[in-house]
Design a protein around this motif. Structure first.
Motif, short mmCIF file in Angstrom:
data_model
loop_
_atom_site.label_atom_id
_atom_site.label_comp_id
_atom_site.label_asym_id
_atom_site.label_seq_id
_atom_site.Cartn_x
_atom_site.Cartn_y
_atom_site.Cartn_z
N LEU A 129 0.86 -1.18 0.00
CA LEU A 129 0.00 0.00 0.00
C LEU A 129 0.90 1.23 0.00
O LEU A 129 1.84 1.31 0.79
CB LEU A 129 -0.88 0.06 1.26
N ARG A 130 0.64 2.17 -0.91
CA ARG A 130 1.35 3.45 -0.84
C ARG A 130 0.35 4.49 -0.39
O ARG A 130 -0.72 4.66 -1.00
CB ARG A 130 1.94 3.83 -2.20
N ARG A 131 0.69 5.14 0.72
CA ARG A 131 -0.24 6.12 1.28
C ARG A 131 0.26 7.52 0.97
O ARG A 131 1.44 7.83 1.21
CB ARG A 131 -0.32 5.90 2.79
N THR A 188 17.78 3.47 -5.87
CA THR A 188 18.53 4.40 -5.01
C THR A 188 19.23 3.58 -3.93
O THR A 188 20.43 3.73 -3.69
CB THR A 188 17.59 5.43 -4.34
N GLU A 189 18.45 2.70 -3.27
CA GLU A 189 19.04 1.90 -2.18
C GLU A 189 20.13 0.97 -2.71
O GLU A 189 21.13 0.71 -2.03
CB GLU A 189 17.95 1.05 -1.50
N THR A 190 19.96 0.48 -3.93
CA THR A 190 20.92 -0.50 -4.46
C THR A 190 22.21 0.16 -4.94
O THR A 190 23.31 -0.33 -4.66
CB THR A 190 20.30 -1.25 -5.65
N SER A 241 14.39 6.18 -7.10
CA SER A 241 13.67 5.77 -5.89
C SER A 241 12.34 5.12 -6.22
O SER A 241 11.68 4.57 -5.34
CB SER A 241 13.45 6.96 -4.95
N LYS A 242 11.94 5.17 -7.51
CA LYS A 242 10.66 4.57 -7.87
C LYS A 242 10.85 3.44 -8.89
O LYS A 242 9.98 3.14 -9.69
CB LYS A 242 9.70 5.64 -8.44
N VAL A 243 12.05 2.86 -8.88
CA VAL A 243 12.28 1.64 -9.67
C VAL A 243 12.71 0.57 -8.67
O VAL A 243 13.65 0.77 -7.90
CB VAL A 243 13.36 1.84 -10.75
N1 ATP Z 1 5.51 -2.87 -4.19
C1 ATP Z 1 6.47 -3.00 -3.28
N2 ATP Z 1 6.81 -4.22 -2.81
C2 ATP Z 1 7.78 -4.35 -1.89
N3 ATP Z 1 8.49 -3.34 -1.39
C3 ATP Z 1 8.21 -2.10 -1.83
C4 ATP Z 1 7.19 -1.86 -2.78
N4 ATP Z 1 7.14 -0.52 -3.02
C5 ATP Z 1 8.08 0.05 -2.24
N5 ATP Z 1 8.73 -0.89 -1.52
C6 ATP Z 1 9.82 -0.68 -0.58
O1 ATP Z 1 9.45 0.35 0.30
C7 ATP Z 1 10.54 1.19 0.56
C8 ATP Z 1 10.10 2.64 0.33
O2 ATP Z 1 9.69 2.83 -1.00
P1 ATP Z 1 9.51 4.27 -1.61
O3 ATP Z 1 9.02 4.10 -3.00
O4 ATP Z 1 8.70 5.12 -0.69
O5 ATP Z 1 11.01 4.75 -1.69
P2 ATP Z 1 11.74 5.90 -0.90
O6 ATP Z 1 13.20 5.68 -1.11
O7 ATP Z 1 11.24 5.98 0.50
O8 ATP Z 1 11.27 7.12 -1.79
P3 ATP Z 1 10.73 8.54 -1.36
O9 ATP Z 1 11.92 9.23 -0.77
O10 ATP Z 1 10.24 9.10 -2.63
O11 ATP Z 1 9.62 8.25 -0.37
C9 ATP Z 1 11.68 0.75 -0.35
O12 ATP Z 1 12.64 0.06 0.42
C10 ATP Z 1 11.05 -0.19 -1.33
O13 ATP Z 1 11.92 -1.24 -1.63
#
Ligand code: ATP
Length: 481
Positions: A129-131, A188-190, A241-243
């Motif tokens: 879930l993305r909030r 980004t994390e990788t 950050s969105k891949v």
């Molecule tokens: N569909 C998904 N399934 C599993 N893990 C996910 C999914 N979407 C996001 N994540 C994990 O949730 C974490 C946060 O994701 P997010 O896309 O918010 O990245 P972020 O680096 O926090 O970016 P932002 O700074 O834009 O919030 C990441 O570690 C990502 O791997």
């Protein structure tokens, strides 16, 4: 299997002991934290063995893959006791945050976002879930923007299921429901995680990403864009950050469709958005190639690309970054089909690598198939052996073919050596079960525990016996049902 050779058993809880349990699903398998060191590859390696001998790890999937799958399972099963998150959000429950950093930014969607793993009360499956915190739905039609995204079914896009607004978090939030990919990381994390501590920055230089990996990312994203653009949509968010990296070199675009919803009243024409996707993809490759995570210095990054990567990669990125009909990109038109045609030879290479990876997984699956076969056989034996009663007959498991199946169970699992010590030999068990499954004509001598009865019987007869007894049980179960 090296039946009588002294060898270290890599699946044993205590790997130095010969008689350890040889199945990795030991009593401690789900001990917390998981004991991954139990799965580290250990000797003896194949060179020590004669050609007909096999080590126990030959029977199971490779350690690295098993560990990866185990970690995914562990991430999927993770719970958060005493959480302050809502107990339910619409029909979702058991929320666990996925965000690994505490910095919240609003740059991507204009809202503070949070990511959670959650279980659906409808189908019991896991979803992400993305909030979007503080989102208010002003235009009822906006929520319909998610519909065409639900039809996108592409291996390089995180599938979208639904979107709804909720007050379950105590505010007004928008929830985007997508597939959950356990233990995945963002690009980004990788690739772009700089150590915030300046003391360590100079020492831990991030590793340069290989050209093959960059091409693989490019090809996968191009395949995603082909599906998206062909449906009259645009990805809109292609940033590191969105891949998501969901397994080795496998990426998926995450966060698609959200901009369509939150900016539904102020979106430029879709053709413009699609052109912007190319620009974003070019920037993504530059970011990863030059390890620039925050602000991308374009000329510097292009210079880095020119010096460290092939001219073909540079040409592809230049094409992506520049509008058509310009000196840097003289092509009269710019669309995903032209891009795919231009990178056809790299697409073929990625495809071939994928075939090789598939072949490897296929042969590993064959190994597991064998294991699955033996597990089914053991399940049947377990159902029959020592059953306290069947159809009011307490002697059922002690009579007829069930009796020699009991003796066979002792022969396979409870054998002792001449000093009365247990024979702990995976090779013996697998050989016996395989012969039983094949219904071999080979004869074995089964002896009762009190040594009063001795029976010479073939595996073929044992196999017939197991089928008869099992079918009897199945018929009994069906009658009760
Ligand atoms: N569909 C998904 N399934 C599993 N893990 C996910 C999914 N979407 C996001 N994540 C994990 O949730 C974490 C946060 O994701 P997010 O896309 O918010 O990245 P972020 O680096 O926090 O970016 P932002 O700074 O834009 O919030 C990441 O570690 C990502 O791997």
């Amino acid at each position: 299997m090296a039946g009588h050779q002294q060898q270290i058993n890599p699946y044993a809880t205590d790997p130095t002991s010969m008689a350890g349990s040889f199945f990795h699903q030991g009593a401690n398998a789900f001990a917390q934290p998981a004991q991954y060191h139990n799965y580290a590859p250990m000797g003896p390696h194949r060179e020590n063995l004669l050609p007909y001998q096999r080590a126990s790890h030959d029977f199971f999937i490779p350690d690295k893959l098993r560990e990866e799958l185990q970690r995914k399972a562990e991430a999927s099963l993770q719970t958060l006791p005493n959480s302050t998150l809502p107990v339910t959000v619409d029909h979702f429950h058991s929320l666990v945050p996925l965000d690994t950093n505490n910095q919240r930014n609003t740059t991507t969607f204009g809202y503070v976002t949070w990511a959670y793993k959650a279980t659906s009360g409808k189908d019991g499956k896991l979803y992400a879930l993305r909030r979007l915190e503080g989102y208010r739905l002003t235009n009822e039609k906006a929520i319909l923007a998610v519909r065409p995204w639900k039809r996108i079914n592409n291996g390089s896009v995180v599938s979208i299921h639904e979107a709804f607004t909720t007050r379950d978090f105590g505010d007004s939030s928008l929830i985007f429901v997508t597939d959950y990919h356990p233990n995945s990381k963002t690009l980004t994390e990788t690739h772009l995680h700089h150590n915030p501590n300046p003391r360590f920055q100079s020492r831990a230089q991030p590793q340069a990403v290989s050209e093959a990996v960059l091409w693989s990312y490019l090809v996968q994203t191009a395949s995603a864009l082909k599906a998206i653009h062909s449906s009259g949509l645009a990805a809109q968010v292609i940033s590191p950050s969105k891949v998501l990296l969901t397994s080795k070199n496998r990426i998926r675009l995450n966060g698609c469709g959200i901009v369509d919803l939150v900016k539904c009243d102020a979106l430029p024409p879709v053709e413009e958005q699609q052109q912007d996707d190319f620009l974003q993809l070019g920037r993504l490759v530059l970011c990863i190639a030059s390890n620039a995570n925050a602000t991308l210095n374009m000329p510097k990054a292009l210079d880095h690309l020119t010096r460290h990567y092939s001219p073909r990669l540079k040409d592809a990125v230049t094409w992506l970054l520049h509008p058509p009909n310009t000196p840097a990109n003289p092509h009269p038109e710019k669309n995903i089909d032209i891009f795919l045609t231009g990178i056809a030879s790299e697409v073929t290479t990625v495809l071939d690598n994928t075939f090789h990876a598939e072949d490897t997984l296929y042969s590993m699956l064959m190994g597991e198939l064998e294991n699955g076969r033996l597990v089914r056989l053991m399940a049947k034996l377990g159902l029959i052996n020592e059953r306290p009663e069947y159809e009011h007959n307490e002697q059922w498991s002690e009579t007829g073919e069930r009796y020699y199946l009991k003796l066979f169970r002792d022969y396979v699992f409870h054998a002792v050596d001449e000093n009365g010590r247990p024979v702990v030999d995976l090779g013996h068990i697998i050989t016996c079960l395989n012969k039983l499954d094949a219904g071999s004509a080979e004869l074995i001598n089964l002896v009762s525990r009190d040594e009063q009865t001795s029976l010479i019987i073939s595996y073929k007869e044992l196999k017939k016996g197991i089928e008869t007894a099992f079918n009897e049980l199945v018929r009994g179960a069906a009658r009760r049902g």
